[in-house]
Design a protein around this motif. Structure first.
Motif, short mmCIF file in Angstrom:
data_model
loop_
_atom_site.label_atom_id
_atom_site.label_comp_id
_atom_site.label_asym_id
_atom_site.label_seq_id
_atom_site.Cartn_x
_atom_site.Cartn_y
_atom_site.Cartn_z
N MET A 38 14.86 -10.84 -33.82
CA MET A 38 16.20 -10.22 -33.49
C MET A 38 17.17 -10.84 -34.67
O MET A 38 18.28 -10.35 -34.43
CB MET A 38 16.48 -10.94 -32.26
N GLY A 39 16.68 -11.90 -35.53
CA GLY A 39 17.57 -12.44 -36.38
C GLY A 39 17.88 -13.83 -36.04
O GLY A 39 18.84 -14.49 -36.88
N VAL A 40 17.47 -14.61 -34.89
CA VAL A 40 17.75 -15.94 -34.73
C VAL A 40 16.91 -16.87 -35.55
O VAL A 40 15.84 -16.84 -35.96
CB VAL A 40 17.15 -16.29 -33.24
N LEU A 41 17.69 -17.86 -36.13
CA LEU A 41 17.25 -18.72 -36.95
C LEU A 41 16.69 -20.16 -36.19
O LEU A 41 17.04 -20.29 -35.08
CB LEU A 41 18.35 -19.40 -37.97
N ILE A 55 22.54 -13.09 -24.49
CA ILE A 55 23.54 -14.11 -25.04
C ILE A 55 23.32 -13.96 -26.41
O ILE A 55 24.54 -14.01 -27.33
CB ILE A 55 23.16 -15.41 -24.37
N LEU A 56 22.17 -14.02 -27.03
CA LEU A 56 22.03 -14.41 -28.40
C LEU A 56 22.58 -12.82 -29.12
O LEU A 56 23.03 -12.96 -30.13
CB LEU A 56 20.60 -14.40 -28.78
N ALA A 57 22.21 -11.80 -28.33
CA ALA A 57 22.47 -10.38 -28.96
C ALA A 57 24.37 -10.49 -29.10
O ALA A 57 24.74 -10.02 -30.11
CB ALA A 57 21.92 -9.29 -28.08
N ASP A 58 24.73 -10.87 -27.85
CA ASP A 58 26.25 -11.05 -27.89
C ASP A 58 26.97 -11.97 -29.28
O ASP A 58 27.76 -11.46 -29.80
CB ASP A 58 26.76 -11.38 -26.51
N VAL A 59 26.15 -12.99 -29.38
CA VAL A 59 26.49 -14.04 -30.56
C VAL A 59 26.45 -13.20 -31.72
O VAL A 59 27.34 -13.18 -32.42
CB VAL A 59 25.51 -15.14 -30.62
N MET A 60 25.55 -12.48 -31.96
CA MET A 60 25.23 -11.61 -33.10
C MET A 60 26.35 -10.38 -33.27
O MET A 60 27.04 -10.01 -34.27
CB MET A 60 23.80 -11.15 -33.39
N PHE A 64 30.07 -21.68 -23.04
CA PHE A 64 29.68 -21.14 -24.24
C PHE A 64 30.38 -19.75 -24.20
O PHE A 64 31.00 -19.29 -25.37
CB PHE A 64 28.22 -21.25 -24.63
N LEU A 65 29.88 -18.82 -23.33
CA LEU A 65 30.38 -17.55 -23.30
C LEU A 65 31.75 -17.36 -23.29
O LEU A 65 32.30 -16.49 -24.24
CB LEU A 65 29.80 -16.83 -22.12
N ASP A 66 32.65 -18.36 -22.74
CA ASP A 66 33.93 -18.05 -22.70
C ASP A 66 34.38 -18.57 -23.96
O ASP A 66 35.66 -17.87 -24.65
CB ASP A 66 34.59 -19.17 -21.56
N ARG A 67 33.94 -19.51 -24.46
CA ARG A 67 34.57 -20.02 -26.01
C ARG A 67 34.04 -18.76 -26.94
O ARG A 67 34.68 -18.74 -27.96
CB ARG A 67 33.67 -21.25 -26.40
N GLU A 115 29.49 -10.71 -32.22
CA GLU A 115 30.63 -11.28 -32.40
C GLU A 115 30.54 -11.69 -33.98
O GLU A 115 31.70 -12.00 -34.33
CB GLU A 115 30.84 -12.41 -31.81
N GLY A 116 29.59 -11.28 -34.76
CA GLY A 116 29.45 -11.60 -36.09
C GLY A 116 28.77 -12.82 -36.49
O GLY A 116 29.18 -13.32 -37.66
N TYR A 117 28.32 -13.47 -35.55
CA TYR A 117 27.60 -14.96 -36.04
C TYR A 117 26.19 -14.66 -36.02
O TYR A 117 25.44 -13.87 -35.45
CB TYR A 117 27.96 -15.91 -34.75
N LEU A 118 25.44 -15.89 -36.50
CA LEU A 118 24.21 -15.82 -36.56
C LEU A 118 23.72 -17.25 -35.57
O LEU A 118 24.17 -18.27 -35.75
CB LEU A 118 23.65 -16.42 -38.03
N PRO A 119 23.09 -16.95 -34.78
CA PRO A 119 22.54 -18.17 -33.89
C PRO A 119 21.52 -18.85 -34.44
O PRO A 119 20.44 -18.24 -34.81
CB PRO A 119 21.86 -17.57 -32.68
N LEU A 120 21.56 -20.05 -34.43
CA LEU A 120 20.66 -21.11 -34.97
C LEU A 120 20.21 -22.14 -33.78
O LEU A 120 20.84 -22.88 -33.21
CB LEU A 120 21.22 -22.04 -36.20
N LEU A 121 18.94 -21.75 -33.54
CA LEU A 121 18.44 -22.49 -32.21
C LEU A 121 17.94 -23.63 -32.41
O LEU A 121 16.92 -23.92 -33.30
CB LEU A 121 17.24 -21.60 -31.78
N ALA A 122 18.48 -24.76 -31.73
CA ALA A 122 17.90 -26.19 -32.03
C ALA A 122 16.69 -26.38 -31.37
O ALA A 122 16.34 -25.90 -30.54
CB ALA A 122 19.01 -27.07 -31.41
#
Length: 239
Positions: free
Chosen positions: A170-173, A137-142, A104-107, A144-151
């Protein structure tokens, strides 16, 4: 209140009609790409059942992880084949469910990401425990301009209320697996899902459908209270 009165306030998801006009934000209906539905015929049958439920939109979110290293181009090709064969009214979208691992981090850093809407990434972690540096990792997602949606956060038995709260700060959905409310994953998961639901912590919901047999059982046989049914976030405001 009599037992009849109590049962009059309960219903299954199919007959209740609560799913009419809803969005299924997490499914493994795209055939032959992961541990979900294996064939085109079963994908079409699952979509026909979603039509019966009155679901308006379905997001196909196949696994992408080190053990299931799906490529974006291959998923897009398979999704196109499904679109060519499905003739029903449900609106289909392609996303993915990403395990938070090294793949995931590579992607993420390469920008090779299938999002939900413009900038939402559906992510999951192992049921055994979070990955090293989970919050980073979640902070890195944000970053990069994305919102993490935790399944299905209710399935992470190791998480405590304060951890859920910290992630949301943190802003995780959070995405609810509706079958969690039916007891499909066990009593403890059901109780945890009901608690998070009553705390209004979920932004969206989904079937996490892996088979036509499972979704029929989960939605047609299991009985839920009206209080729980009315709380399920079926029409989200994040898309």
């Amino acid at each position: 209140m009599t037992i009849s009165d109590i049962w009059a306030k309960r219903s299954n998801l199919h007959s209740s009609g609560v799913l009419r006009g809803s969005r299924d934000m997490h499914s493994h209906i795209l055939y032959g790409v992961d541990d979900g539905i294996p064939t085109m015929e079963e994908s079409l049958a699952a979509l026909a059942y979603e039509e019966e439920l009155g679901v308006r939109e379905v997001w196909c979110t196949p696994h992408i992880m080190e053990d299931v290293p799906n490529e974006t181009s291959g998923l897009m090709q398979r999704f196109s084949q499904l679109l060519e064969n499905y003739q029903g009214p449900v609106i289909l979208h392609l996303g993915a469910e990403y395990m938070l691992d090294n793949l995931f981090l590579d992607r993420l850093h390469s920008g090779d990401i299938l999002t939900i809407s413009k900038n939402i990434i559906l992510v999951e972690i192992s049921s055994a425990g979070p990955p090293y540096g989970f919050e980073k990792i979640l902070a890195d997602v944000m970053y990069e301009g994305y919102l993490p949606l935790l399944a299905h956060p209710e399935r992470y038995w190791f998480m405590k209320t304060e951890e859920y709260q910290r992630l949301q700060q943190m802003g995780v959905l959070f995405q609810l697996n509706i079958p969690s409310l039916t007891g499909f994953y066990g009593k403890e998961i059901r109780v945890r899902a009901e608690h998070l639901l009553r705390e209004d912590m979920y932004s969206v919901s989904g079937s996490d459908c892996h088979s036509i047999k499972a979704i029929r059982f989960q939605y047609s046989d299991a009985i839920l209270s009206q209080d729980i049914l009315k709380r399920i976030p079926l029409l989200d405001n994040i898309i």
